[in-house]
Write a protein that holds these residues in place. Structure first.
Motif, PDB file in Angstrom:
ATOM      1  N   PHE B 196       0.817  -1.204   0.000  1.00 12.59           N
ATOM      2  CA  PHE B 196       0.000   0.000   0.000  1.00 12.59           C
ATOM      3  C   PHE B 196       0.858   1.264   0.000  1.00 12.59           C
ATOM      4  O   PHE B 196       0.557   2.233  -0.685  1.00 12.59           O
ATOM      5  CB  PHE B 196      -0.961   0.007   1.191  1.00 12.59           C
ATOM      6  CG  PHE B 196      -1.946   1.136   1.109  1.00 12.59           C
ATOM      7  CD1 PHE B 196      -3.019   1.047   0.235  1.00 12.59           C
ATOM      8  CD2 PHE B 196      -1.769   2.301   1.844  1.00 12.59           C
ATOM      9  CE1 PHE B 196      -3.915   2.092   0.107  1.00 12.59           C
ATOM     10  CE2 PHE B 196      -2.656   3.354   1.708  1.00 12.59           C
ATOM     11  CZ  PHE B 196      -3.737   3.247   0.847  1.00 12.59           C
ATOM     12  N   GLN B 197       1.974   1.227   0.783  1.00 10.52           N
ATOM     13  CA  GLN B 197       2.865   2.400   0.789  1.00 10.52           C
ATOM     14  C   GLN B 197       3.463   2.634  -0.588  1.00 10.52           C
ATOM     15  O   GLN B 197       3.567   3.776  -1.045  1.00 10.52           O
ATOM     16  CB  GLN B 197       3.986   2.194   1.812  1.00 10.52           C
ATOM     17  CG  GLN B 197       3.517   2.427   3.244  1.00 10.52           C
ATOM     18  CD  GLN B 197       4.530   1.968   4.265  1.00 10.52           C
ATOM     19  OE1 GLN B 197       5.329   1.065   3.995  1.00 10.52           O
ATOM     20  NE2 GLN B 197       4.483   2.574   5.431  1.00 10.52           N
ATOM     21  N   ALA B 198       3.830   1.529  -1.259  1.00 13.24           N
ATOM     22  CA  ALA B 198       4.388   1.666  -2.613  1.00 13.24           C
ATOM     23  C   ALA B 198       3.356   2.306  -3.525  1.00 13.24           C
ATOM     24  O   ALA B 198       3.670   3.191  -4.327  1.00 13.24           O
ATOM     25  CB  ALA B 198       4.808   0.302  -3.150  1.00 13.24           C
ATOM     26  N   PHE B 199       2.116   1.861  -3.408  1.00 11.66           N
ATOM     27  CA  PHE B 199       1.039   2.421  -4.206  1.00 11.66           C
ATOM     28  C   PHE B 199       0.878   3.907  -3.903  1.00 11.66           C
ATOM     29  O   PHE B 199       0.828   4.747  -4.791  1.00 11.66           O
ATOM     30  CB  PHE B 199      -0.256   1.664  -3.913  1.00 11.66           C
ATOM     31  CG  PHE B 199      -1.466   2.244  -4.573  1.00 11.66           C
ATOM     32  CD1 PHE B 199      -1.659   2.095  -5.934  1.00 11.66           C
ATOM     33  CD2 PHE B 199      -2.417   2.933  -3.831  1.00 11.66           C
ATOM     34  CE1 PHE B 199      -2.774   2.638  -6.541  1.00 11.66           C
ATOM     35  CE2 PHE B 199      -3.525   3.481  -4.437  1.00 11.66           C
ATOM     36  CZ  PHE B 199      -3.704   3.329  -5.798  1.00 11.66           C
ATOM     37  N   ARG B 200       0.858   4.219  -2.616  1.00 10.41           N
ATOM     38  CA  ARG B 200       0.595   5.579  -2.171  1.00 10.41           C
ATOM     39  C   ARG B 200       1.700   6.540  -2.598  1.00 10.41           C
ATOM     40  O   ARG B 200       1.426   7.632  -3.073  1.00 10.41           O
ATOM     41  CB  ARG B 200       0.437   5.542  -0.639  1.00 10.41           C
ATOM     42  CG  ARG B 200       0.413   6.847   0.089  1.00 10.41           C
ATOM     43  CD  ARG B 200      -0.943   7.512  -0.021  1.00 10.41           C
ATOM     44  NE  ARG B 200      -0.868   8.895   0.444  1.00 10.41           N
ATOM     45  CZ  ARG B 200      -0.303   9.877  -0.237  1.00 10.41           C
ATOM     46  NH1 ARG B 200       0.261   9.645  -1.417  1.00 10.41           N
ATOM     47  NH2 ARG B 200      -0.280  11.111   0.232  1.00 10.41           N
ATOM     48  N   HIS B 201       2.974   6.109  -2.457  1.00  5.01           N
ATOM     49  CA  HIS B 201       4.063   7.060  -2.681  1.00  5.01           C
ATOM     50  C   HIS B 201       4.688   6.982  -4.067  1.00  5.01           C
ATOM     51  O   HIS B 201       5.347   7.924  -4.490  1.00  5.01           O
ATOM     52  CB  HIS B 201       5.153   6.852  -1.621  1.00  5.01           C
ATOM     53  CG  HIS B 201       4.668   7.133  -0.226  1.00  5.01           C
ATOM     54  ND1 HIS B 201       4.378   8.396   0.212  1.00  5.01           N
ATOM     55  CD2 HIS B 201       4.370   6.297   0.794  1.00  5.01           C
ATOM     56  CE1 HIS B 201       3.933   8.337   1.460  1.00  5.01           C
ATOM     57  NE2 HIS B 201       3.909   7.061   1.833  1.00  5.01           N
ATOM     58  N   VAL B 202       4.519   5.859  -4.752  1.00  3.10           N
ATOM     59  CA  VAL B 202       5.155   5.734  -6.065  1.00  3.10           C
ATOM     60  C   VAL B 202       4.141   5.824  -7.187  1.00  3.10           C
ATOM     61  O   VAL B 202       4.342   6.541  -8.163  1.00  3.10           O
ATOM     62  CB  VAL B 202       5.943   4.402  -6.157  1.00  3.10           C
ATOM     63  CG1 VAL B 202       6.628   4.289  -7.511  1.00  3.10           C
ATOM     64  CG2 VAL B 202       6.948   4.311  -5.034  1.00  3.10           C
ATOM     65  N   ILE B 203       3.029   5.102  -7.042  1.00  6.49           N
ATOM     66  CA  ILE B 203       2.075   5.042  -8.142  1.00  6.49           C
ATOM     67  C   ILE B 203       1.170   6.271  -8.168  1.00  6.49           C
ATOM     68  O   ILE B 203       0.948   6.868  -9.224  1.00  6.49           O
ATOM     69  CB  ILE B 203       1.232   3.748  -8.054  1.00  6.49           C
ATOM     70  CG1 ILE B 203       2.130   2.511  -8.149  1.00  6.49           C
ATOM     71  CG2 ILE B 203       0.184   3.709  -9.151  1.00  6.49           C
ATOM     72  CD1 ILE B 203       2.863   2.379  -9.455  1.00  6.49           C
ATOM     73  N   VAL B 204       0.648   6.665  -7.011  1.00  3.90           N
ATOM     74  CA  VAL B 204      -0.301   7.785  -6.985  1.00  3.90           C
ATOM     75  C   VAL B 204       0.252   9.044  -7.664  1.00  3.90           C
ATOM     76  O   VAL B 204      -0.447   9.656  -8.467  1.00  3.90           O
ATOM     77  CB  VAL B 204      -0.786   8.061  -5.534  1.00  3.90           C
ATOM     78  CG1 VAL B 204      -1.530   9.367  -5.457  1.00  3.90           C
ATOM     79  CG2 VAL B 204      -1.663   6.935  -5.047  1.00  3.90           C
ATOM     80  N   PRO B 205       1.505   9.423  -7.428  1.00  5.61           N
ATOM     81  CA  PRO B 205       1.979  10.646  -8.087  1.00  5.61           C
ATOM     82  C   PRO B 205       2.010  10.567  -9.625  1.00  5.61           C
ATOM     83  O   PRO B 205       1.945  11.601 -10.276  1.00  5.61           O
ATOM     84  CB  PRO B 205       3.408  10.814  -7.554  1.00  5.61           C
ATOM     85  CG  PRO B 205       3.435  10.051  -6.286  1.00  5.61           C
ATOM     86  CD  PRO B 205       2.493   8.905  -6.449  1.00  5.61           C
ATOM     87  N   VAL B 206       2.118   9.370 -10.185  1.00  8.49           N
ATOM     88  CA  VAL B 206       2.195   9.311 -11.651  1.00  8.49           C
ATOM     89  C   VAL B 206       0.900   8.863 -12.316  1.00  8.49           C
ATOM     90  O   VAL B 206       0.826   8.749 -13.527  1.00  8.49           O
ATOM     91  CB  VAL B 206       3.341   8.365 -12.121  1.00  8.49           C
ATOM     92  CG1 VAL B 206       4.681   8.873 -11.650  1.00  8.49           C
ATOM     93  CG2 VAL B 206       3.099   6.936 -11.653  1.00  8.49           C
ATOM     94  N   MET B 207      -0.143   8.623 -11.543  1.00  8.80           N
ATOM     95  CA  MET B 207      -1.337   8.032 -12.152  1.00  8.80           C
ATOM     96  C   MET B 207      -2.341   9.062 -12.666  1.00  8.80           C
ATOM     97  O   MET B 207      -3.319   8.697 -13.310  1.00  8.80           O
ATOM     98  CB  MET B 207      -2.042   7.121 -11.150  1.00  8.80           C
ATOM     99  CG  MET B 207      -2.752   7.868 -10.055  1.00  8.80           C
ATOM    100  SD  MET B 207      -3.559   6.734  -8.936  1.00  8.80           S
ATOM    101  CE  MET B 207      -4.462   7.868  -7.900  1.00  8.80           C
ATOM    102  N   TRP B 208      -2.132  10.347 -12.423  1.00  5.34           N
ATOM    103  CA  TRP B 208      -3.188  11.329 -12.694  1.00  5.34           C
ATOM    104  C   TRP B 208      -3.657  11.406 -14.135  1.00  5.34           C
ATOM    105  O   TRP B 208      -4.866  11.545 -14.367  1.00  5.34           O
ATOM    106  CB  TRP B 208      -2.812  12.706 -12.122  1.00  5.34           C
ATOM    107  CG  TRP B 208      -2.740  12.604 -10.640  1.00  5.34           C
ATOM    108  CD1 TRP B 208      -1.616  12.628  -9.869  1.00  5.34           C
ATOM    109  CD2 TRP B 208      -3.819  12.328  -9.741  1.00  5.34           C
ATOM    110  NE1 TRP B 208      -1.919  12.400  -8.548  1.00  5.34           N
ATOM    111  CE2 TRP B 208      -3.270  12.218  -8.429  1.00  5.34           C
ATOM    112  CE3 TRP B 208      -5.186  12.154  -9.892  1.00  5.34           C
ATOM    113  CZ2 TRP B 208      -4.050  11.949  -7.307  1.00  5.34           C
ATOM    114  CZ3 TRP B 208      -5.969  11.892  -8.773  1.00  5.34           C
ATOM    115  CH2 TRP B 208      -5.389  11.794  -7.506  1.00  5.34           C
ATOM    116  N   PRO B 209      -2.756  11.336 -15.142  1.00  5.17           N
ATOM    117  CA  PRO B 209      -3.298  11.400 -16.513  1.00  5.17           C
ATOM    118  C   PRO B 209      -4.355  10.330 -16.768  1.00  5.17           C
ATOM    119  O   PRO B 209      -5.432  10.625 -17.303  1.00  5.17           O
ATOM    120  CB  PRO B 209      -2.059  11.164 -17.387  1.00  5.17           C
ATOM    121  CG  PRO B 209      -0.914  11.550 -16.539  1.00  5.17           C
ATOM    122  CD  PRO B 209      -1.298  11.264 -15.125  1.00  5.17           C
TER     123      PRO B 209
END
Lengths: 343, 293
Positions: B196-209
């Motif tokens: 979940f931390q990986a998702f929160r800190h790595v994926i969330v910042p790049v998923m917006w488009p």
């Protein structure tokens, strides 16, 4: 990803889908096994000076009580599926025995509400879908040859009919083609026939509903194919040109095969959307001439004050069954792709 | 560089230009006509005698003293309280989009990163669910919603729309997350993050488009919905699309048709703005599932 983590990530979306898509299907099935209660009738005898008279009246209180106690209605088994408003086996058998020609038989079949709606829904789906595929491809090829600046504008204009609310889009068209509208009135003037109107002719109504269908979904196929055209390999095109292929030949033998996977995808999407055709029938007030499966379910549920849950459930379940059958080829193909990838 | 053979006018080219021109006319004309006509009176907009009346506004001038009138808009927004329906639509659309994106992001990410067979089955089930006509589902809810006394209120409609939206959102975000390299979150996990931390800190910042593109389609589904809202909302909670439909049903009186025309134009305006600003994202979203296969 571990099973445990996967479970927590998928939980919200999965529970939403199970509660509000999967369970309702079960509920639709259960509902379809019941029919609404008949009204409770009381026979009362009133005796006057000229003898006794029996009168029947509805016991509203008892009816209401019965409905409150068992809101589903009373058990009817598969009766609803086979009755006149659904699969109508008895009526079909009779029509088969009593009619001489095929044409007559089909006419009898068309009078049965379910088959009437099925005919329109399938006709709509299988006329609109190929039209949209072919015209969409033509427009995509055309736009691809436009100067760069015009391409953006063309896509902007094309998106409007696709993204506009179906009910609103069909109303906009309806006002134009109705007897008083700009196109409708002009056609009447040309043919000098004031009775030539949508509301008077079944054929015209079907035609206009399908025109709406093409107008509404063409942009989807156009834009998908247009995006696909951008990925046609330049090398292959050039090689074909050197080998002496004409423009038309390049289109048919290079471009179209390259777009084939897209055609499958667009066809699938179009069939899914066209099968649920509903809003244009509401906007056009077309129910006298054309009814779709979605529309007859809607009509059962709208039955004022006392929705016909059983009838709507049976039609819904048959519709779902139809959708799954039509999607089968795609599902099987996706399944094969998946097993091939994983081995 | 364009060679001579490519710029020359061939019959094929001429044909395709005509096709495009014709299509653009058919696509745009109904909107322009209705927009223009919404400022006229009914006798002009629906003129049996002469369609030029709608262009010139002959009857509008006669009845109101000017060739343009805002009567339709006044009638819809003030007399018929259309703003109230707009408020309901805003609430429904906002919550539907936010909740579906939250659910869809978590689920789509899990599906993209899990190679287990059940992940595939969930996607298949979602595809079948996506194909089901909405009215068939609604006929499954209706009785229970009446029984539990939750019929007619906005939260019920929001939850139903979120659920109906999930199959599409899942597919779209699943294919989007597949394109984000696995190494990114996995290296974060090697460094000691939980999933979940990986998702929160790595994926969330790049998923917006991807999330914005999916959000646009969730918006469209919620905004354009008629089937669910017309069956599940009571009259005081009506959203704009069923409201337009009831304009049509109850107000076939002279003049009131123009209320519906004005309401239709008002309901199209937000979509117009949406396409104006997000054309690129919409196009890429439409083709995302297709081009990648």
């Amino acid at each position: 990803m571990k099973h445990r983590t996967f479970f927590w990530f998928i939980l919200p979306t999965l529970s939403a889908m199970i509660l509000f898509i999967a369970l309702p299907i079960v509920s639709v099935f259960i509902q379809s096994l019941f029919v609404q209660h008949e009204q409770v009738l009381v026979v009362s005898e009133s005796c006057g000076p000229f003898g006794c008279k029996e009168s029947t009246s509805v016991d509203l209180e008892a009816t209401q009580k019965l409905r409150d106690e068992a809101p589903l209605g009373k058990f009817n088994g598969l009766g609803t599926y086979t009755n006149r408003s659904h699969l109508a086996f008895a009526e079909i058998g009779e029509a088969w025995a009593n009619t001489e020609t095929m044409g007559e038989f089909w006419r009898e079949l068309g009078d049965l509400p379910f088959y009437n709606a099925l005919t329109f829904t399938l006709a709509y789906t299988f006329i609109v879908t190929p039209m949209v595929l072919i015209l969409g491809m033509a427009v995509a090829v055309g736009v691809n040859t436009l100067p760069r600046k015009l391409k953006g504008a063309a896509i902007f204009v094309s998106l409007l009919p696709f993204l506009v609310t179906p009910l609103v889009g069909s109303l906009i068209l309806f006002w134009m083609v109705d007897g008083d509208g700009v196109i409708g009135a002009t056609i009447q003037n040309i043919f000098n026939d004031p009775n030539l109107s949508l509301k008077a002719s079944t054929g015209l109504m079907w035609f206009m509903l399908m025109v709406y269908g093409v107008w509404h979904t063409l942009p989807f196929s156009f834009i998908t194919f247009y995006a696909g055209l951008q990925t046609v390999p330049a090398d292959t095109m050039e090689a074909a040109q050197i080998d002496g292929a004409s423009k038309w030949q390049r289109l048919v033998y290079v471009v179209v095969p390259h777009l084939m996977p897209l055609v499958t995808f667009v066809t699938l999407m179009l069939i899914m959307d066209n099968l649920r055709v509903f809003e244009p029938i509401v906007s056009f007030s077309a129910e006298a001439h054309a009814r779709s499966l979605s529309w007859i379910i809607f009509n059962d549920l709208r039955e004022s004050g006392n929705p016909l849950y059983g009838s709507a459930g049976a039609t819904s379940l048959i519709t779902i069954f139809l959708v799954v059958i039509l999607m089968m080829p795609v599902l099987v193909r996706t399944w094969r792709d998946f097993t091939r990838k994983s081995h | 560089m364009a060679r001579k053979a490519e710029t020359r006018m061939t019959p094929l080219k001429l044909f395709s230009f005509t096709m495009v021109g014709l299509w653009l006319l058919i696509a745009a004309f109904p909107f322009l006509w209705t927009f223009w006509g919404s400022f006229k009176v009914q006798a002009d907009f629906l003129s049996k005698a002469d369609w030029m009346n709608a262009v010139r506004g002959t009857n509008t001038l006669e009845q109101t003293g000017s060739t343009f009138t805002g009567q339709g808009y006044y009638g819809a927004w003030v007399t018929e309280d259309f703003w109230f329906n707009f408020k309901n639509t805003s609430i429904v659309v906002f919550f539907t989009v936010v909740i579906s994106l939250t659910f869809g992001t978590l689920g789509g990410y899990a599906l993209a990163r899990s190679g287990f067979r059940y992940a595939f089955w969930i996607l298949m089930a979602a595809l079948v669910f996506r194909a089901m006509p909405h009215i068939t589902l609604v006929s499954g809810y209706l009785l229970w919603f009446f029984e539990w006394n939750v019929w007619g209120i906005l939260p019920t409609t929001i939850i139903v729309l979120v659920a109906i939206n999930q199959p599409f959102t899942l597919w779209m975000l699943h294919s989007f997350f597949k394109n984000i390299p696995k190494d990114m979150d996995e290296s974060a996990m090697v460094d000691g993050c939980t999933r979940f931390q990986a998702f929160r800190h790595v994926i969330v910042p790049v998923m917006w488009p991807g999330v914005i593109t999916t959000g646009l389609f969730s918006f469209l589904l919620a905004y354009n919905d008629f089937t669910v809202a017309v069956m599940l909302l009571s009259e005081e909670n009506e959203t704009i699309i069923p409201a337009i439909n009831s304009f049509m049903g109850t107000t076939q009186v002279e003049g009131k048709v123009m209320y519906a025309v004005a309401a239709v134009v008002s309901a199209t305006a937000p979509l117009f703005v949406l396409i104006l600003f997000f054309q690129r994202q919409i196009v890429s979203g439409l083709t995302a599932g297709a081009v990648k296969g």
